[in-house]
Design a protein around this motif. Sequence first.
Motif, PDB file in Angstrom:
ATOM      1  N   LEU A 126       4.332   8.730  -6.242  1.00 42.62           N
ATOM      2  CA  LEU A 126       4.462   8.198  -7.606  1.00 42.62           C
ATOM      3  C   LEU A 126       5.792   7.484  -7.831  1.00 42.62           C
ATOM      4  CD1 LEU A 126       3.040  11.100  -9.784  1.00 42.62           C
ATOM      5  CD2 LEU A 126       2.084   8.823  -9.552  1.00 42.62           C
ATOM      6  N   PHE A 127       6.826   7.920  -7.135  1.00 35.88           N
ATOM      7  CA  PHE A 127       8.160   7.404  -7.398  1.00 35.88           C
ATOM      8  C   PHE A 127       8.628   6.356  -6.403  1.00 35.88           C
ATOM      9  CE2 PHE A 127       8.134  11.670  -9.345  1.00 35.88           C
ATOM     10  CZ  PHE A 127       8.348  11.271 -10.650  1.00 35.88           C
ATOM     11  N   ALA A 163      -4.262   9.830  -8.366  1.00 39.78           N
ATOM     12  CA  ALA A 163      -5.497  10.514  -7.962  1.00 39.78           C
ATOM     13  C   ALA A 163      -5.186  11.688  -7.040  1.00 39.78           C
ATOM     14  CB  ALA A 163      -6.434   9.530  -7.271  1.00 39.78           C
ATOM     15  N   GLY A 164      -4.271  11.506  -6.104  1.00 40.73           N
ATOM     16  CA  GLY A 164      -3.906  12.594  -5.202  1.00 40.73           C
ATOM     17  C   GLY A 164      -3.209  13.731  -5.914  1.00 40.73           C
ATOM     18  N   THR A 165      -2.342  13.400  -6.863  1.00 45.44           N
ATOM     19  CA  THR A 165      -1.639  14.428  -7.625  1.00 45.44           C
ATOM     20  C   THR A 165      -2.612  15.260  -8.445  1.00 45.44           C
ATOM     21  OG1 THR A 165       0.327  13.032  -7.751  1.00 45.44           O
ATOM     22  CG2 THR A 165       0.163  14.837  -9.335  1.00 45.44           C
ATOM     23  N   SER A 188       0.843  -1.195   0.000  1.00 44.23           N
ATOM     24  CA  SER A 188       0.000   0.000   0.000  1.00 44.23           C
ATOM     25  C   SER A 188       0.881   1.248   0.000  1.00 44.23           C
ATOM     26  CB  SER A 188      -0.930   0.005   1.209  1.00 44.23           C
ATOM     27  OG  SER A 188      -0.171   0.073   2.389  1.00 44.23           O
ATOM     28  N   ASN A 189       0.425   2.245  -0.676  1.00 41.27           N
ATOM     29  CA  ASN A 189       1.177   3.488  -0.812  1.00 41.27           C
ATOM     30  C   ASN A 189       0.681   4.471   0.251  1.00 41.27           C
ATOM     31  OD1 ASN A 189       2.750   5.538  -1.722  1.00 41.27           O
ATOM     32  ND2 ASN A 189       2.175   5.311  -3.865  1.00 41.27           N
ATOM     33  N   THR A 190       1.292   4.407   1.422  1.00 46.06           N
ATOM     34  CA  THR A 190       0.861   5.220   2.557  1.00 46.06           C
ATOM     35  C   THR A 190       1.113   6.704   2.315  1.00 46.06           C
ATOM     36  OG1 THR A 190       1.460   3.353   3.954  1.00 46.06           O
ATOM     37  CG2 THR A 190       1.000   5.418   5.056  1.00 46.06           C
ATOM     38  N   ARG A 194       0.373   2.917  -7.850  1.00 44.95           N
ATOM     39  CA  ARG A 194       0.453   4.286  -8.345  1.00 44.95           C
ATOM     40  C   ARG A 194      -0.925   4.945  -8.506  1.00 44.95           C
ATOM     41  NH1 ARG A 194       5.056   2.883  -7.967  1.00 44.95           N
ATOM     42  NH2 ARG A 194       6.890   3.011  -9.250  1.00 44.95           N
ATOM     43  N   LYS A 195      -1.999   4.150  -8.398  1.00 42.90           N
ATOM     44  CA  LYS A 195      -3.340   4.688  -8.646  1.00 42.90           C
ATOM     45  C   LYS A 195      -3.706   5.783  -7.648  1.00 42.90           C
ATOM     46  CE  LYS A 195      -4.974   0.366 -10.556  1.00 42.90           C
ATOM     47  NZ  LYS A 195      -5.829  -0.800 -10.342  1.00 42.90           N
TER      48      LYS A 195
END
Length: 155
Positions: free
Chosen positions: A90-91, A102-104, A20-22, A97-98
């Motif tokens: 993103l990196f 969305a946040g960006t 997960s991308n915290t 990356r979804k």
Amino acid sequence: MSESAQSQRLRDDPPTPQHSNTVALIGVILAVVGAIFCSILFLLAHQLPDSIESFGPQNANSSAHLRLLILGCSTAVLLLVSLILSIVGLFLPNRSRKLAIAGTIASLVLFLGVFGVLIAAVLFAPDEQTTFDPHPLSPSIGTLPVHLRAAVGRH
């Protein structure tokens, strides 16, 4: 071991699991809070009087103007932090990356949409003052384009 057996073994390995991308999740949460602050900002700005005289220093509504200014600056900083966290998300390797995308997009649209319009309104507002200010370090922001036009027209 031959090259074909080694390459076959590499292809059969399961792909690395995406965690997960915290960082991006925090960026999205801050973008949502920034959107709530933007809606409060518009509600408070709608309640301000329309006349230019009400923005003078003798006005009793100066505390309302200060609250609006503090809320606007807080919203801008919050959306900027959200944008930075979403871009960092993103990196990050092995992360989804979804949520970061969305946040960006959300924070960039809110930041540029709200504050880009405000900056453009300040820079392109027509002013009646067309004289050149002899103190170029202290022009007000609203008269800066007029001073620039006057300076360019003289040369």
